[in-house]
Write an enzyme that holds these catalytic residues in place. Structure first.
Site, PDB file in Angstrom:
ATOM      1  N   GLU A   1       0.852  -1.209   0.000  1.00 48.69           N
ATOM      2  CA  GLU A   1       0.000   0.000   0.000  1.00 48.69           C
ATOM      3  C   GLU A   1       0.876   1.243   0.000  1.00 48.69           C
ATOM      4  O   GLU A   1       1.998   1.221   0.515  1.00 48.69           O
ATOM      5  CB  GLU A   1      -0.904  -0.067   1.251  1.00 48.69           C
ATOM      6  CG  GLU A   1      -1.732   1.154   1.554  1.00 48.69           C
ATOM      7  CD  GLU A   1      -2.837   1.434   0.532  1.00 48.69           C
ATOM      8  OE1 GLU A   1      -2.516   1.535  -0.658  1.00 48.69           O
ATOM      9  OE2 GLU A   1      -4.001   1.605   0.951  1.00 48.69           O
ATOM     10  N   ASP A   2       0.365   2.339  -0.569  1.00 54.00           N
ATOM     11  CA  ASP A   2       1.143   3.576  -0.559  1.00 54.00           C
ATOM     12  C   ASP A   2       1.132   4.226   0.828  1.00 54.00           C
ATOM     13  O   ASP A   2       2.171   4.494   1.410  1.00 54.00           O
ATOM     14  CB  ASP A   2       0.650   4.560  -1.652  1.00 54.00           C
ATOM     15  CG  ASP A   2      -0.851   4.855  -1.568  1.00 54.00           C
ATOM     16  OD1 ASP A   2      -1.554   4.255  -0.735  1.00 54.00           O
ATOM     17  OD2 ASP A   2      -1.330   5.708  -2.358  1.00 54.00           O
TER      18      ASP A   2
ATOM     19  N   ASP B   1      -3.904   5.531   6.311  1.00 59.35           N
ATOM     20  CA  ASP B   1      -4.400   6.693   7.052  1.00 59.35           C
ATOM     21  C   ASP B   1      -5.339   6.170   8.151  1.00 59.35           C
ATOM     22  O   ASP B   1      -4.889   5.752   9.212  1.00 59.35           O
ATOM     23  CB  ASP B   1      -5.086   7.629   6.053  1.00 59.35           C
ATOM     24  CG  ASP B   1      -5.530   8.944   6.635  1.00 59.35           C
ATOM     25  OD1 ASP B   1      -5.197   9.225   7.790  1.00 59.35           O
ATOM     26  OD2 ASP B   1      -6.238   9.713   5.947  1.00 59.35           O
TER      27      ASP B   1
ATOM     28  N   PHE C   1      -1.322  16.026   4.086  1.00 57.10           N
ATOM     29  CA  PHE C   1      -1.656  15.335   2.848  1.00 57.10           C
ATOM     30  C   PHE C   1      -0.386  15.192   2.019  1.00 57.10           C
ATOM     31  O   PHE C   1       0.290  16.164   1.711  1.00 57.10           O
ATOM     32  CB  PHE C   1      -2.742  16.085   2.069  1.00 57.10           C
ATOM     33  CG  PHE C   1      -3.316  15.235   0.987  1.00 57.10           C
ATOM     34  CD1 PHE C   1      -4.235  14.231   1.283  1.00 57.10           C
ATOM     35  CD2 PHE C   1      -2.895  15.380  -0.323  1.00 57.10           C
ATOM     36  CE1 PHE C   1      -4.739  13.405   0.288  1.00 57.10           C
ATOM     37  CE2 PHE C   1      -3.400  14.566  -1.323  1.00 57.10           C
ATOM     38  CZ  PHE C   1      -4.323  13.571  -1.012  1.00 57.10           C
TER      39      PHE C   1
ATOM     40  N   ARG D   1       1.716  12.166  -9.186  1.00 58.54           N
ATOM     41  CA  ARG D   1       2.154  10.768  -9.011  1.00 58.54           C
ATOM     42  C   ARG D   1       3.566  10.554  -9.535  1.00 58.54           C
ATOM     43  O   ARG D   1       4.281   9.672  -9.092  1.00 58.54           O
ATOM     44  CB  ARG D   1       1.232   9.809  -9.771  1.00 58.54           C
ATOM     45  CG  ARG D   1      -0.173   9.691  -9.207  1.00 58.54           C
ATOM     46  CD  ARG D   1      -0.868   8.479  -9.823  1.00 58.54           C
ATOM     47  NE  ARG D   1      -2.305   8.514  -9.677  1.00 58.54           N
ATOM     48  CZ  ARG D   1      -2.982   8.096  -8.617  1.00 58.54           C
ATOM     49  NH1 ARG D   1      -2.345   7.618  -7.571  1.00 58.54           N
ATOM     50  NH2 ARG D   1      -4.303   8.150  -8.585  1.00 58.54           N
TER      51      ARG D   1
HETATM   52  P1  5GP Z   1      -7.401   4.933   4.657  1.00 61.45           P
HETATM   53  O1  5GP Z   1      -8.485   4.017   4.191  1.00 61.45           O
HETATM   54  O2  5GP Z   1      -6.293   4.234   5.418  1.00 61.45           O
HETATM   55  O3  5GP Z   1      -7.948   6.118   5.432  1.00 61.45           O
HETATM   56  O4  5GP Z   1      -6.781   5.611   3.384  1.00 61.45           O
HETATM   57  C1  5GP Z   1      -6.005   4.924   2.504  1.00 61.45           C
HETATM   58  C2  5GP Z   1      -6.049   5.536   1.127  1.00 61.45           C
HETATM   59  O5  5GP Z   1      -6.423   6.928   1.145  1.00 61.45           O
HETATM   60  C3  5GP Z   1      -4.676   5.490   0.519  1.00 61.45           C
HETATM   61  O6  5GP Z   1      -4.507   4.310  -0.228  1.00 61.45           O
HETATM   62  C4  5GP Z   1      -4.659   6.709  -0.352  1.00 61.45           C
HETATM   63  O7  5GP Z   1      -5.252   6.403  -1.589  1.00 61.45           O
HETATM   64  C5  5GP Z   1      -5.568   7.697   0.363  1.00 61.45           C
HETATM   65  N1  5GP Z   1      -4.788   8.600   1.230  1.00 61.45           N
HETATM   66  C6  5GP Z   1      -4.799   8.681   2.577  1.00 61.45           C
HETATM   67  N2  5GP Z   1      -3.961   9.631   3.010  1.00 61.45           N
HETATM   68  C7  5GP Z   1      -3.391  10.167   1.888  1.00 61.45           C
HETATM   69  C8  5GP Z   1      -2.407  11.199   1.681  1.00 61.45           C
HETATM   70  O8  5GP Z   1      -1.861  11.825   2.599  1.00 61.45           O
HETATM   71  N3  5GP Z   1      -2.077  11.448   0.391  1.00 61.45           N
HETATM   72  C9  5GP Z   1      -2.628  10.798  -0.674  1.00 61.45           C
HETATM   73  N4  5GP Z   1      -2.221  11.135  -1.880  1.00 61.45           N
HETATM   74  N5  5GP Z   1      -3.554   9.823  -0.509  1.00 61.45           N
HETATM   75  C10 5GP Z   1      -3.926   9.515   0.769  1.00 61.45           C
END
Ligand code: 5GP
Length: 172
Positions: free
Chosen positions: A96-97, A100, A149, A162
């Site tokens: 995963e990137d 959050d 972010f 990206r």
């Molecule tokens: P989660 O479900 O853990 O809240 O969020 C995961 C997804 O939200 C990540 O795979 C990404 O696509 C997006 N995301 C969450 N935080 C960020 C951030 O700081 N930057 C970017 N570009 N995407 C984020």
């Protein structure tokens, strides 16, 4: 104009990806590992990671959409691309990137478990703590950030940034 504040440059990223690849290569020696990249954000990280690994691996992708604002996920998650490799009784590593809230990964882990893999572990480029709501264990985290972010190295804002080689904090 949005402002990009550097967090990690290309050299920092190379080192941390190599470091996590060494751990994964050692932990999965003599096992059959399947890496599953989560599209789209993980595509750059995954492509560097696989080239640092010293063990044979198979690669697949999964894609989910989450409906929310531009900068936060809503938890309303929908699978838009299924896995194509059979993971039953296999060791799976999700790539995963950024994690959050953890909602996306919880959803994907639950989905994968329906195929009865032997193990499912998580490798994340960035572990962002501030809004974590799910009790999710990130087995391999390259770098931790508190909040904000993040863009670059595969991570986008409205599909932009990206392609940046470094990782940045985006100030809107
Ligand atoms: P989660 O479900 O853990 O809240 O969020 C995961 C997804 O939200 C990540 O795979 C990404 O696509 C997006 N995301 C969450 N935080 C960020 C951030 O700081 N930057 C970017 N570009 N995407 C984020």
């Amino acid at each position: 104009m949005p402002e990009l504040i550097p967090i990690l440059n290309k050299n920092d990223i190379d080192h941390m990806v190599a470091r996590v690849a060494r751990r994964i290569s050692s932990d999965y020696q003599d096992r059959e590992l399947i890496l599953i990249g989560i599209l789209k954000g993980a595509f750059v990280f995954l492509s560097d990671l696989v080239r640092h690994l010293t063990i044979p691996v198979k690669v697949d992708f999964i894609r989910v959409c989450s409906y929310g604002s531009d900068v936060s996920s809503s938890g309303n998650i929908r699978l838009t691309k299924e896995i194509e490799i059979d993971v039953t009784n296999k060791d799976v590593l999700l790539v995963e990137d950024i994690v959050d809230t953890g909602l996306t990964l919880s959803y994907i882990v639950d989905y994968l478990k329906t195929f009865d893999p032997k193990t499912v572990k998580i490798c994340a480029l960035l572990d962002k703590h501030e809004r974590r709501s799910e009790n999710i264990k990130i087995d391999y985290a390259c770098h931790e950030v508190d909040k904000g972010f993040i863009v670059g190295y595969g991570l986008d804002y409205n599909e932009n940034y990206r392609n940046l080689a470094g990782i940045y904090h985006l100030k809107l």
